[in-house]
Design an enzyme around this catalytic site. Sequence first.
Site, short mmCIF file in Angstrom:
data_model
loop_
_atom_site.label_atom_id
_atom_site.label_comp_id
_atom_site.label_asym_id
_atom_site.label_seq_id
_atom_site.Cartn_x
_atom_site.Cartn_y
_atom_site.Cartn_z
N LYS A 173 0.97 -0.93 -0.23
CA LYS A 173 -0.16 0.12 -0.03
C LYS A 173 0.84 1.42 0.37
CE LYS A 173 -4.74 -1.96 0.20
NZ LYS A 173 -5.27 -1.70 -0.61
N ASP A 202 0.37 -0.13 -4.54
CA ASP A 202 -1.30 0.13 -4.76
C ASP A 202 -1.60 1.59 -4.27
OD1 ASP A 202 -3.94 0.40 -4.86
OD2 ASP A 202 -4.45 -1.36 -3.96
N GLU A 228 -1.00 0.50 -9.02
CA GLU A 228 -3.00 0.43 -9.03
C GLU A 228 -2.82 1.37 -9.02
OE1 GLU A 228 -6.04 -2.38 -6.51
OE2 GLU A 228 -3.51 -3.42 -7.16
N ASP A 253 -8.58 -0.40 -10.69
CA ASP A 253 -9.39 -0.76 -9.69
C ASP A 253 -10.74 -0.04 -9.83
OD1 ASP A 253 -10.77 -2.33 -7.47
OD2 ASP A 253 -8.76 -2.05 -6.05
N LYS A 276 -13.32 -7.33 -8.56
CA LYS A 276 -14.03 -8.23 -8.13
C LYS A 276 -15.24 -8.47 -8.31
CE LYS A 276 -11.72 -4.34 -4.51
NZ LYS A 276 -10.62 -4.45 -5.09
#
Length: 369
Positions: A173, A202, A228, A253, A276
């Site tokens: 992250k 991300d 990401e 995402d 997802k």
Amino acid sequence: MRLRPFSLALASPLRTARAELTERAGFLVGIGDDGGDDAAPGVDGSSAAGLETAPATGIGEATPLPGWTESPSACERALREAAAEPGGPRTALAGLDAGETPAARHGLALALDDAAAREVGESLASRLADRSGLPAPADSVPVNATIGDGTPEATATASERAVADGYRCLKVKAGARPLDRDLDRLRAVRRAVGPAVDLRVDANGAWDRSSARRALERLKPLDPAYVEQPLPATDLAGATALRAESDVPIAVDESLTEHSIAEVLAADATDVVVIKPMALGGPDRALDAAVRAREADVEPVLTTTIDPVVARTAAVHVASAVPDVLPCGLATGGLLDEDLAPDPCPVVDGRMEVPDGPGIAGDAFDGVV
């Protein structure tokens, strides 16, 4: 059709790009033998004990996550209306809008596919692959470890631990700190794990265009597999421009909450699309999106929305149906303090095995709804 509400605490609060999560709550959806009069009260959630006397022949999970899906109240309302549909579950499924209530549709679509697969003795993955014209699914799926925000030392230590546990792909992250501090963390990770481990970054949409451009240039020496969501979800045009300017692959995402998969692919905005199933409205729609991505030379990566074990296991089936899938973000069970049932596909050496029973996991989940 029967519903059982649940609420599960997270092992520790988790901050997403939109909010801080402390629990995951939703509904289990059971279809099949109605179990007689004892099952009827379960539709309003007032008789969970009664539901347990009537095992489902198909089970699904609807776990809404506002910002990704409909609100919990909208999910509940859609499921109750579906349960009251006189034409039955399949008629109810046709009336659910994946764009409006994706979690509710996920729960019912999964229950129906589980029941159908179990009836003919095949796995959910095989059913999904057959329907999409794909080859036989894989027996296991590679997964990444997620490394949260922390000091360079803590981030490197967590990364070393994940690699020792068998992971060969890390998602770290970023974006919550100034870029220089994130770079210190990511350099510490790369030094700790070496060049053979894939490193994903991300940013959760934290950067504007100029910051993202600067970040990708400075990240390039660390050889990230991809970055990401470097830009806010709404800035699809920015993602297109950023991808054209940089040699560092990017993934989207959160952008799929603002744009359809067709719009993202048409914009030529990404190298990787993070899919997802709960947010797209079901395993069937998730696999359809993965197939469309591959046709556009974009790699799909399957992830969860921190789902409990039923939906999480179903996502493993979806990922296994994608030929040669990249490591997926499915190793999220440890984020829950408790779960709905034992996990039938724990992580071993960076991979999750697909349950070999019919449907999602044979009769492993029958006692929970």
